[in-house]
Design an enzyme around this catalytic site. Structure first.
Site, PDB file in Angstrom:
ATOM      1  N   ASP A  27       0.797  -1.126  -0.018  1.00 12.93           N
ATOM      2  CA  ASP A  27       0.045   0.128  -0.108  1.00 12.93           C
ATOM      3  C   ASP A  27       0.948   1.027   0.009  1.00 12.93           C
ATOM      4  O   ASP A  27       2.060   1.182   0.303  1.00 12.93           O
ATOM      5  CB  ASP A  27      -0.860  -0.036   1.278  1.00 12.93           C
ATOM      6  CG  ASP A  27      -1.729  -1.035   1.246  1.00 12.93           C
ATOM      7  OD1 ASP A  27      -2.142  -1.454   0.114  1.00 12.93           O
ATOM      8  OD2 ASP A  27      -2.420  -1.391   2.341  1.00 12.93           O
TER       9      ASP A  27
HETATM   10  N1  URA Z   1      -1.206  -5.912   3.790  1.00 10.08           N
HETATM   11  C1  URA Z   1      -2.034  -4.627   3.807  1.00 10.08           C
HETATM   12  O1  URA Z   1      -3.004  -4.506   4.444  1.00 10.08           O
HETATM   13  N2  URA Z   1      -1.141  -3.767   3.167  1.00 10.08           N
HETATM   14  C2  URA Z   1       0.103  -3.907   2.546  1.00 10.08           C
HETATM   15  O2  URA Z   1       0.556  -2.994   2.108  1.00 10.08           O
HETATM   16  C3  URA Z   1       0.625  -5.266   2.620  1.00 10.08           C
HETATM   17  C4  URA Z   1      -0.208  -6.314   3.386  1.00 10.08           C
END
Ligand code: URA
Length: 230
Positions: free
Chosen positions: A102
């Site tokens: 993310d």
């Molecule tokens: N899980 C999430 O919620 N975000 C990420 O960036 C990676 C795994």
């Protein structure tokens, strides 16, 4: 693609000729004589018949990058800097990300032009653990580890997550190991307990650990040992 198909796709050889070339041990893939018609030819393979090079093979590329916060795990984005903007390589248009993070998640990101390598790394079937350091808004109770180990039902995908291992490090911090990479998986797992993830950092993907000499935004090529581990 199989070597027999690769050769018979060329206008110059029919199937019978291909069988003969293989039996007569006149075909080499990456310098090794190949007689098994099932042997694999990749876009990276050098293929020769006798002394003639039929495919040079493009170089396979593998990098580890320390993703900083505030950048998108995509090759292009109209608004924000992307992970690929941090890479300065001549053939970067061929590169893709193995396992996105993310916008504000930090940590290990693997980038390659080898699709079968990145599939092995990210497919849930290969069960390679992805290890995250997590900090949350509320306290993490003992119930979390039990629930995560059983698996959580995700209604949107209509699936139950594979068993995950949680090690609680402090009242609001933990290390979580998951074998899948569902959309926002870690945040949704903690979201089950109405607990917001305020910091998320990927430390490891299978045997590959984020190099502690890299600073956020930096990257380096993987060593041949690291590439072979996947
Ligand atoms: N899980 C999430 O919620 N975000 C990420 O960036 C990676 C795994």
């Amino acid at each position: 693609m199989r070597v027999d198909r690769f050769l018979s796709n060329l206008p110059r050889f029919n199937r019978k000729q291909v069988r003969l070339l293989l039996v007569e041990k006149r075909v080499r893939v990456d310098g090794e004589v190949v007689s098994d018609p099932h042997a694999e030819v990749l876009e990276f393979s050098r293929v020769e018949v006798d002394d003639e090079v039929l495919q040079v093979g493009k170089p396979a590329r593998y990098f580890m990058l320390y993703k900083p916060p505030g950048c998108v795990s995509a090759t292009r984005d109209p608004q924000h800097p992307t992970v690929l903007d941090l890479i300065d390589e001549p053939d970067k248009d061929d590169l893709h990300i193995a396992g996105r993070l993310d916008f504000n998640t930090t940590g290990l990101m693997l980038i390659t032009n080898d699709g079968s390598w990145s599939r092995r790394l990210t497919q849930p079937q290969t069960k390679l653990p992805k290890v995250y350091y997590v900090e949350t808004e509320q306290d993490i109770t003992a119930e979390y580890a039990i629930t995560f180990a059983k698996g959580l039902y995700f209604a949107f995908e209509d699936l139950t997550t594979q068993p995950a291992e949680l090690v609680v490090l402090g009242p609001k911090s933990a290390r979580l190991s998951i074998v899948e990479g569902r959309y926002h998986q870690v945040k949704r797992m903690f979201g089950h307990f109405d607990n917001k993830v305020v910091r998320l950092h990927r430390e490891r993907m299978g045997p590959l650990v984020l190099d502690d000499t890299l600073k956020p935004g930096e990257y380096r090529p993987l060593s041949s040992d690291e590439i072979r581990m996947i």
